[in-house]
Design a protein around this motif. Structure first.
Motif, PDB file in Angstrom:
ATOM      1  N   UNK A   6       0.842  -1.196   0.000  1.00  0.00           N
ATOM      2  CA  UNK A   6       0.000   0.000   0.000  1.00  0.00           C
ATOM      3  C   UNK A   6       0.880   1.249   0.000  1.00  0.00           C
ATOM      4  N   UNK A   7       0.671   2.134  -0.963  1.00  0.00           N
ATOM      5  CA  UNK A   7       1.408   3.386  -1.023  1.00  0.00           C
ATOM      6  C   UNK A   7       2.790   3.282  -1.635  1.00  0.00           C
ATOM      7  N   UNK A   8       3.118   2.178  -2.284  1.00  0.00           N
ATOM      8  CA  UNK A   8       4.464   2.049  -2.851  1.00  0.00           C
ATOM      9  C   UNK A   8       4.685   3.042  -3.986  1.00  0.00           C
ATOM     10  N   UNK A  12       8.016   6.707  -4.271  1.00  0.00           N
ATOM     11  CA  UNK A  12       8.987   7.131  -5.280  1.00  0.00           C
ATOM     12  C   UNK A  12       8.867   8.620  -5.603  1.00  0.00           C
ATOM     13  N   UNK A  13       7.748   9.249  -5.254  1.00  0.00           N
ATOM     14  CA  UNK A  13       7.543  10.668  -5.539  1.00  0.00           C
ATOM     15  C   UNK A  13       8.320  11.532  -4.548  1.00  0.00           C
ATOM     16  N   UNK A  14       8.694  12.745  -4.950  1.00  0.00           N
ATOM     17  CA  UNK A  14       9.362  13.632  -3.999  1.00  0.00           C
ATOM     18  C   UNK A  14       8.428  13.974  -2.839  1.00  0.00           C
ATOM     19  N   UNK A  15       8.938  13.912  -1.639  1.00  0.00           N
ATOM     20  CA  UNK A  15       8.190  14.164  -0.405  1.00  0.00           C
ATOM     21  C   UNK A  15       6.972  13.261  -0.297  1.00  0.00           C
ATOM     22  N   UNK A  23      -5.257  24.960  -5.354  1.00  0.00           N
ATOM     23  CA  UNK A  23      -6.626  25.467  -5.334  1.00  0.00           C
ATOM     24  C   UNK A  23      -7.053  25.881  -3.932  1.00  0.00           C
ATOM     25  N   UNK A  24      -6.921  24.948  -2.968  1.00  0.00           N
ATOM     26  CA  UNK A  24      -7.394  25.243  -1.604  1.00  0.00           C
ATOM     27  C   UNK A  24      -6.290  25.748  -0.691  1.00  0.00           C
ATOM     28  N   UNK A  25      -5.049  25.710  -1.147  1.00  0.00           N
ATOM     29  CA  UNK A  25      -3.882  26.218  -0.429  1.00  0.00           C
ATOM     30  C   UNK A  25      -3.579  25.462   0.868  1.00  0.00           C
ATOM     31  N   UNK A  26      -4.078  24.232   1.024  1.00  0.00           N
ATOM     32  CA  UNK A  26      -3.715  23.423   2.190  1.00  0.00           C
ATOM     33  C   UNK A  26      -2.285  22.941   2.012  1.00  0.00           C
ATOM     34  N   UNK A  27      -1.539  22.917   3.110  1.00  0.00           N
ATOM     35  CA  UNK A  27      -0.147  22.475   3.022  1.00  0.00           C
ATOM     36  C   UNK A  27       0.002  21.078   3.607  1.00  0.00           C
ATOM     37  N   UNK A  28       1.059  20.389   3.194  1.00  0.00           N
ATOM     38  CA  UNK A  28       1.363  19.022   3.627  1.00  0.00           C
ATOM     39  C   UNK A  28       0.201  18.069   3.397  1.00  0.00           C
ATOM     40  N   UNK A  29      -0.432  18.197   2.249  1.00  0.00           N
ATOM     41  CA  UNK A  29      -1.525  17.316   1.853  1.00  0.00           C
ATOM     42  C   UNK A  29      -1.093  16.602   0.577  1.00  0.00           C
ATOM     43  N   UNK A  30      -1.587  15.412   0.365  1.00  0.00           N
ATOM     44  CA  UNK A  30      -1.200  14.662  -0.834  1.00  0.00           C
ATOM     45  C   UNK A  30      -1.790  15.339  -2.069  1.00  0.00           C
ATOM     46  N   UNK A  31      -0.925  15.739  -2.976  1.00  0.00           N
ATOM     47  CA  UNK A  31      -1.347  16.354  -4.241  1.00  0.00           C
ATOM     48  C   UNK A  31      -0.943  15.392  -5.357  1.00  0.00           C
ATOM     49  N   UNK A  32      -1.808  14.427  -5.617  1.00  0.00           N
ATOM     50  CA  UNK A  32      -1.462  13.363  -6.558  1.00  0.00           C
ATOM     51  C   UNK A  32      -2.442  13.249  -7.713  1.00  0.00           C
ATOM     52  N   UNK A  33      -3.492  14.058  -7.721  1.00  0.00           N
ATOM     53  CA  UNK A  33      -4.500  13.972  -8.778  1.00  0.00           C
ATOM     54  C   UNK A  33      -4.226  15.048  -9.817  1.00  0.00           C
TER      55      UNK A  33
END
Length: 73
Positions: A6-8, A12-15, A23-33
């Motif tokens: 799960x999550x492999x 491999x992605x940075x961070x 869009x919503x300016x939330x920090x430390x959230x997964x931006x994968x879409x």
């Protein structure tokens, strides 16, 4: 059964795929879409991805051409 893999893909992605959603300016959230906004492809969070899809879904039928059956009588 265990969930060893799960999550492999995120490892491999940075961070690990985390960052600031443009869009919503939330920090430390997964931006994968990856979505296309104003002709540019950007990566957004899960919540903004769902909001954009719902917005497009609501706007879709309203912009569609009227059915041919309703005009002919």
């Amino acid at each position: 059964m265990s969930k060893n893999h799960r999550g492999t893909g995120l490892r491999t992605l940075p961070e690990h795929g985390r960052g600031v959603c443009p869009i919503c300016k939330k920090s430390d959230i997964k931006v994968i879409y990856e979505v296309e906004v104003d002709g540019q492809k950007i990566k957004v969070c899960k919540y903004c991805n769902a909001a954009l899809k719902n917005k497009a879904k609501k706007a879709g039928p309203a912009n569609a051409a009227p059915a041919a059956d309703s005009t002919a009588q």
